[in-house]
Structures are given as structure tokens and as C-alpha cells.
Design a protein around this motif. Sequence first.
Motif, short mmCIF file in Angstrom:
data_model
loop_
_atom_site.label_atom_id
_atom_site.label_comp_id
_atom_site.label_asym_id
_atom_site.label_seq_id
_atom_site.Cartn_x
_atom_site.Cartn_y
_atom_site.Cartn_z
N ARG A 7 31.74 35.74 31.78
CA ARG A 7 32.39 37.10 31.80
C ARG A 7 31.64 37.97 32.83
O ARG A 7 30.40 37.91 32.82
CB ARG A 7 32.26 37.60 30.26
CG ARG A 7 32.97 39.05 30.05
CD ARG A 7 32.64 39.66 28.65
NE ARG A 7 31.61 40.63 28.97
CZ ARG A 7 30.20 40.58 28.35
NH1 ARG A 7 29.94 39.41 27.74
NH2 ARG A 7 29.22 41.32 28.98
N ASN A 8 32.75 38.36 33.63
CA ASN A 8 31.87 39.29 34.72
C ASN A 8 31.67 40.78 34.28
O ASN A 8 32.66 41.28 33.89
CB ASN A 8 32.94 39.33 35.67
CG ASN A 8 32.05 40.19 37.23
OD1 ASN A 8 31.38 40.77 36.99
ND2 ASN A 8 32.78 39.83 38.11
N ILE A 9 30.57 41.11 33.93
CA ILE A 9 29.95 42.40 33.41
C ILE A 9 30.64 43.59 34.39
O ILE A 9 30.51 44.57 33.90
CB ILE A 9 28.56 42.55 33.21
CG1 ILE A 9 27.80 42.21 34.28
CG2 ILE A 9 28.25 41.59 32.11
CD1 ILE A 9 26.45 43.15 34.11
N ALA A 10 30.71 43.31 35.84
CA ALA A 10 31.32 44.30 36.46
C ALA A 10 32.48 44.87 35.93
O ALA A 10 33.02 45.93 36.21
CB ALA A 10 31.47 43.75 37.87
N ASP A 11 33.49 43.77 35.50
CA ASP A 11 34.92 44.33 34.84
C ASP A 11 34.50 45.30 33.80
O ASP A 11 35.24 46.05 33.52
CB ASP A 11 35.58 42.81 34.56
CG ASP A 11 35.93 42.00 35.60
OD1 ASP A 11 36.16 42.76 36.78
OD2 ASP A 11 36.09 40.86 35.36
N ASP A 12 33.64 44.79 32.88
CA ASP A 12 33.34 45.37 31.58
C ASP A 12 32.98 46.90 31.82
O ASP A 12 32.89 47.86 31.33
CB ASP A 12 32.15 44.79 30.97
CG ASP A 12 32.51 43.47 30.33
OD1 ASP A 12 33.93 43.35 30.40
OD2 ASP A 12 31.90 42.89 29.81
N LEU A 13 32.11 47.03 33.22
CA LEU A 13 31.55 48.23 33.60
C LEU A 13 32.44 49.04 34.57
O LEU A 13 32.20 50.22 35.08
CB LEU A 13 30.12 47.96 34.35
CG LEU A 13 29.05 47.64 33.65
CD1 LEU A 13 27.97 47.11 34.54
CD2 LEU A 13 28.74 48.51 32.38
N GLY A 14 33.79 48.60 34.88
CA GLY A 14 34.76 49.22 35.39
C GLY A 14 34.37 49.39 36.97
O GLY A 14 34.87 50.20 37.71
#
Length: 108
Positions: A7-14
Motif C-alpha cells: 500500500r502506497n502511503i503517499a496515496d493515503d496522505l494525499g
Amino acid sequence: IDAAGGRNIADDLGVDTSEPINIEALIAAAPDVIVLPAAGLASVGGVDGLLAIPGYAEMPAGQNRRIIAYDDQYLLGNGPRAPALLEEFVADFHETAIDAESTDEESS
């Protein structure tokens, strides 16, 4: 990262582009693996230097030393070597996960 089952945390962080992410947000996201350009990792003194920066050792990736680094152009170039990078990354991602699991089992 998606192709490796992560899971790419950059996606989670917007994060849509190359934007700075503060350390508090990274700690809260709790990444299991950190992927970096090799020159960036070298600039902080390698894995040990990265983990000496406040916050990185608090993340699961830091606690388990799950750091993956590739040559900057190879990682960020999006050129004809992209398929080879993807194949290598998937293998490295899973090898790093296996190494971390072995370390966890040994310390139990």
C-alpha cells in the motif's frame, strides 16, 4: 508498490506529486517498507544514518530495517528499464518482508 501487494502511503496522505511529507505524518502512516533513491539514502549516511534521523526508527520499516534503495534514474526514470525495475522491486519487496519475518521469529 501496488504490483508488489503493498500500500502506497503517499496515496493515503494525499500526495499527488513530489511533495514534502512531514515526519509526524510518516510515523502515523507506519510504513512497513521505505523505498528511496540510492543517492538520497547515501546522502544521510545509509540505513544507519536514515534511522538516526528522528522518527524513522519509530516506524515499522525502521524497526525492521526494511529499506529498499535503487539508483535514482532507475527508480524515477520511467524509461525502458521500468519493467525490469518492477520485476526487481517485487522480488526485493517480498525478500525484505521475508527477512523481517525471520528476524521477528528469531527474536521470539
